[in-house]
Design a protein around this motif. Structure first.
Motif, PDB file in Angstrom:
ATOM      1  N   UNK A  59      51.611 -22.835  30.316  1.00  0.00           N
ATOM      2  CA  UNK A  59      50.486 -22.195  29.656  1.00  0.00           C
ATOM      3  C   UNK A  59      50.808 -20.729  29.443  1.00  0.00           C
ATOM      4  N   UNK A  60      50.463 -20.221  28.256  1.00  0.00           N
ATOM      5  CA  UNK A  60      50.609 -18.807  27.965  1.00  0.00           C
ATOM      6  C   UNK A  60      49.280 -18.144  28.294  1.00  0.00           C
ATOM      7  N   UNK A  61      49.360 -17.068  29.061  1.00  0.00           N
ATOM      8  CA  UNK A  61      48.174 -16.301  29.433  1.00  0.00           C
ATOM      9  C   UNK A  61      48.247 -14.929  28.792  1.00  0.00           C
ATOM     10  N   UNK A  62      47.061 -14.354  28.491  1.00  0.00           N
ATOM     11  CA  UNK A  62      46.994 -13.034  27.862  1.00  0.00           C
ATOM     12  C   UNK A  62      46.303 -12.066  28.808  1.00  0.00           C
ATOM     13  N   UNK A  63      46.853 -10.885  28.917  1.00  0.00           N
ATOM     14  CA  UNK A  63      46.295  -9.857  29.798  1.00  0.00           C
ATOM     15  C   UNK A  63      44.988  -9.322  29.221  1.00  0.00           C
ATOM     16  N   UNK A  64      44.003  -9.176  30.101  1.00  0.00           N
ATOM     17  CA  UNK A  64      42.720  -8.590  29.746  1.00  0.00           C
ATOM     18  C   UNK A  64      42.279  -7.743  30.926  1.00  0.00           C
ATOM     19  N   UNK A  65      42.554  -6.456  30.865  1.00  0.00           N
ATOM     20  CA  UNK A  65      42.275  -5.585  32.000  1.00  0.00           C
ATOM     21  C   UNK A  65      43.162  -5.976  33.161  1.00  0.00           C
ATOM     22  N   UNK A  66      42.540  -6.341  34.280  1.00  0.00           N
ATOM     23  CA  UNK A  66      43.292  -6.766  35.464  1.00  0.00           C
ATOM     24  C   UNK A  66      43.394  -8.275  35.563  1.00  0.00           C
ATOM     25  N   UNK A  67      42.919  -8.987  34.560  1.00  0.00           N
ATOM     26  CA  UNK A  67      42.900 -10.445  34.582  1.00  0.00           C
ATOM     27  C   UNK A  67      43.892 -11.023  33.592  1.00  0.00           C
ATOM     28  N   UNK A  68      44.283 -12.266  33.848  1.00  0.00           N
ATOM     29  CA  UNK A  68      45.089 -13.032  32.902  1.00  0.00           C
ATOM     30  C   UNK A  68      44.216 -14.179  32.401  1.00  0.00           C
ATOM     31  N   UNK A  69      43.956 -14.195  31.096  1.00  0.00           N
ATOM     32  CA  UNK A  69      43.091 -15.197  30.489  1.00  0.00           C
ATOM     33  C   UNK A  69      43.889 -16.329  29.878  1.00  0.00           C
ATOM     34  N   UNK A  70      43.357 -17.537  29.971  1.00  0.00           N
ATOM     35  CA  UNK A  70      43.945 -18.667  29.268  1.00  0.00           C
ATOM     36  C   UNK A  70      43.773 -18.430  27.768  1.00  0.00           C
ATOM     37  N   UNK A  71      44.728 -18.891  27.005  1.00  0.00           N
ATOM     38  CA  UNK A  71      44.656 -18.715  25.547  1.00  0.00           C
ATOM     39  C   UNK A  71      44.301 -20.028  24.852  1.00  0.00           C
ATOM     40  N   UNK A  72      43.706 -20.953  25.585  1.00  0.00           N
ATOM     41  CA  UNK A  72      43.460 -22.286  25.026  1.00  0.00           C
ATOM     42  C   UNK A  72      42.559 -22.256  23.797  1.00  0.00           C
ATOM     43  N   UNK A  73      41.619 -21.320  23.733  1.00  0.00           N
ATOM     44  CA  UNK A  73      40.743 -21.234  22.558  1.00  0.00           C
ATOM     45  C   UNK A  73      41.451 -20.600  21.362  1.00  0.00           C
ATOM     46  N   UNK A  74      42.524 -19.893  21.622  1.00  0.00           N
ATOM     47  CA  UNK A  74      43.246 -19.205  20.548  1.00  0.00           C
ATOM     48  C   UNK A  74      44.715 -19.601  20.526  1.00  0.00           C
ATOM     49  N   UNK A  75      45.023 -20.815  20.971  1.00  0.00           N
ATOM     50  CA  UNK A  75      46.435 -21.212  21.022  1.00  0.00           C
ATOM     51  C   UNK A  75      47.029 -21.472  19.646  1.00  0.00           C
ATOM     52  N   UNK A  76      46.195 -21.399  18.608  1.00  0.00           N
ATOM     53  CA  UNK A  76      46.694 -21.492  17.230  1.00  0.00           C
ATOM     54  C   UNK A  76      47.142 -20.120  16.712  1.00  0.00           C
ATOM     55  N   UNK A  77      46.893 -19.065  17.483  1.00  0.00           N
ATOM     56  CA  UNK A  77      47.362 -17.731  17.133  1.00  0.00           C
ATOM     57  C   UNK A  77      48.859 -17.640  17.411  1.00  0.00           C
ATOM     58  N   UNK A  78      49.507 -16.718  16.713  1.00  0.00           N
ATOM     59  CA  UNK A  78      50.931 -16.485  16.972  1.00  0.00           C
ATOM     60  C   UNK A  78      51.102 -15.654  18.237  1.00  0.00           C
ATOM     61  N   UNK A  79      52.317 -15.644  18.735  1.00  0.00           N
ATOM     62  CA  UNK A  79      52.622 -14.831  19.914  1.00  0.00           C
ATOM     63  C   UNK A  79      52.335 -13.359  19.642  1.00  0.00           C
ATOM     64  N   UNK A  80      52.658 -12.893  18.450  1.00  0.00           N
ATOM     65  CA  UNK A  80      52.409 -11.485  18.096  1.00  0.00           C
ATOM     66  C   UNK A  80      50.912 -11.192  18.095  1.00  0.00           C
ATOM     67  N   UNK A  81      50.106 -12.092  17.516  1.00  0.00           N
ATOM     68  CA  UNK A  81      48.657 -11.888  17.501  1.00  0.00           C
ATOM     69  C   UNK A  81      48.097 -11.832  18.922  1.00  0.00           C
TER      70      UNK A  81
END
Length: 131
Positions: free
Chosen positions: A96-118
């Motif tokens: 799973x790819x996670x995205x940093x949000x402040x001090x948290x790492x969020x799942x990207x499941x709702x936006x997994x159609x986005x590119x890595x750059x996005x």
């Protein structure tokens, strides 16, 4: 036992190589939803503390780089969902790819159609307070 340690080192190096290029993203290898992490960039899956020889470390780093950038063709335009499928196929572990949000790492499941750059840009915006 040696191949298990080498595999764990490769998983860790893939995570680190990916995060060097996408600092607001990280790869998490898990057993499944809600289960214990198998390896993460924050330290799970570490070896017993024994340092690896430099030549072995270099060869594992090189293998991780080749796997991501050559074999998988990871690029800014690759979708998160595509990378997750490739990693799961290669390592036999859910990834799973996670995205940093402040001090948290969020799942990207709702936006997994986005590119890595996005995804990475969104993480950077959130870190800088532009969310």
């Amino acid at each position: 036992m040696k191949s298990i340690n080498t595999r764990q080192l490769l998983l860790k190096e893939v995570q680190e190589e990916f995060s060097r290029n996408y600092p607001y993203l990280k790869i998490d290898f898990t057993r499944g939803k809600g289960e214990k992490r198998v390896a993460s960039i924050n330290g799970a899956g570490k070896t017993d503390g024994a340092s690896q020889p430099d030549d072995q470390g270099e060869s594992i780093r090189s293998a991780a780089q080749k796997l991501l950038w050559t074999d998988f063709g990871v690029s800014d335009n690759m979708k998160v969902s595509e990378l997750e499928v490739l990693l799961q196929y290669e390592f036999g572990l859910p990834a799973q790819v996670l995205r940093k949000s402040g001090n948290l790492w969020l799942e990207t499941s709702m936006t997994d159609h986005w590119t890595l750059r996005q995804q990475n840009d969104r993480g950077q915006d959130m870190a800088l307070g532009f969310a």
